[in-house]
Design a protein around this motif. Structure first.
Motif, short mmCIF file in Angstrom:
data_model
loop_
_atom_site.label_atom_id
_atom_site.label_comp_id
_atom_site.label_asym_id
_atom_site.label_seq_id
_atom_site.Cartn_x
_atom_site.Cartn_y
_atom_site.Cartn_z
N GLU A 1 0.83 -1.21 0.00
CA GLU A 1 0.00 0.00 0.00
C GLU A 1 0.86 1.26 0.00
OE1 GLU A 1 -2.59 -0.32 3.36
OE2 GLU A 1 -3.51 -2.15 2.62
N ILE A 2 1.95 1.23 0.74
CA ILE A 2 2.86 2.38 0.82
C ILE A 2 3.60 2.54 -0.51
CG2 ILE A 2 4.84 3.37 2.03
CD1 ILE A 2 3.83 1.82 4.53
N ARG B 1 7.96 2.62 5.45
CA ARG B 1 8.22 3.58 4.37
C ARG B 1 9.60 3.36 3.79
NH1 ARG B 1 7.33 8.70 7.50
NH2 ARG B 1 7.16 7.26 9.22
N ASN C 1 2.61 6.62 -6.84
CA ASN C 1 1.62 7.50 -7.47
C ASN C 1 1.71 8.95 -7.04
OD1 ASN C 1 0.30 5.54 -9.08
ND2 ASN C 1 -0.72 4.76 -7.26
N SER C 2 2.13 9.22 -5.81
CA SER C 2 2.08 10.60 -5.29
C SER C 2 3.43 11.12 -4.83
CB SER C 2 1.11 10.65 -4.10
OG SER C 2 -0.16 10.19 -4.48
N LEU D 1 2.45 1.75 -3.45
CA LEU D 1 1.48 2.36 -4.38
C LEU D 1 1.36 3.85 -4.12
CD1 LEU D 1 -1.30 -0.37 -4.33
CD2 LEU D 1 0.13 0.27 -6.27
N SER D 2 1.27 4.24 -2.88
CA SER D 2 1.12 5.65 -2.52
C SER D 2 2.34 6.46 -2.97
CB SER D 2 0.92 5.80 -1.02
OG SER D 2 0.90 7.15 -0.65
N ILE D 3 3.53 5.97 -2.66
CA ILE D 3 4.76 6.69 -3.03
C ILE D 3 4.92 6.70 -4.55
CG2 ILE D 3 7.29 6.62 -2.91
CD1 ILE D 3 6.93 5.58 0.00
#
Length: 104
Positions: free
Chosen positions: A47-48, A80, A54-55, A50-52
Motif C-alpha cells: 500500500e505504501i 516507508r 503514485n504521489s 502504491l502511494s509513493i
C-alpha cells in the motif's frame, strides 16, 4: 538536538531491534532482504509502495533516524523505508513489488 536533513538511501538502515519486528524472528544479524521480506509480507508495504509511486514521498512524514557510525538507523518509518528501497531497487526486490505497477 533535532535536525532535518536529506540522507542518501544507501545510508539508511532498518531498526533491527524494533519490538514489532523482533517477534517475526528478525534481529541484528538479519539482512536487508530479510527485513524487506517480513515488512512486505506482514505489514502492508505494498500500500505504501502504491502511494509513493503514485504521489511521491510525503516529506511531512519524515523518517526518524539515529546516527550510528556511518549509517542512520530508522527508528520511525521502517515500512516507508522498505517501500522506498523496493521502488529504488526494483531488480533486487521485484518479488515484493505490487504487480499492478509497471517496472521502473
Amino acid at each position: 538536538m533535532t535536525k532535518i536533513q536529506d540522507i542518501d538511501l544507501a545510508n539508511l538502515d532498518f531498526d533491527r531491534e524494533n519490538p514489532r519486528l523482533v517477534e517475526f524472528g528478525l534481529n541484528k544479524g538479519s539482512s536487508e532482504a530479510e527485513m524487506i521480506k517480513i515488512l512486505s509480507e506482514v505489514m502492508s508495504v505494498s500500500e505504501i509502495i502504491l502511494s509513493i509511486f503514485n504521489s511521491g514521498f510525503f516529506e511531512n512524514e519524515s523518517l526518524i533516524a539515529l546516527k550510528e557510525g556511518n549509517k542512520y538507523i530508522v527508528i520511525e518509518g521502517n515500512r516507508r523505508l522498505a517501500a522506498v528501497k523496493i521502488i529504488a531497487n526494483y531488480a533486487t526486490y521485484k518479488e515484493f513489488y505490487p504487480s499492478i505497477l509497471p517496472p521502473p
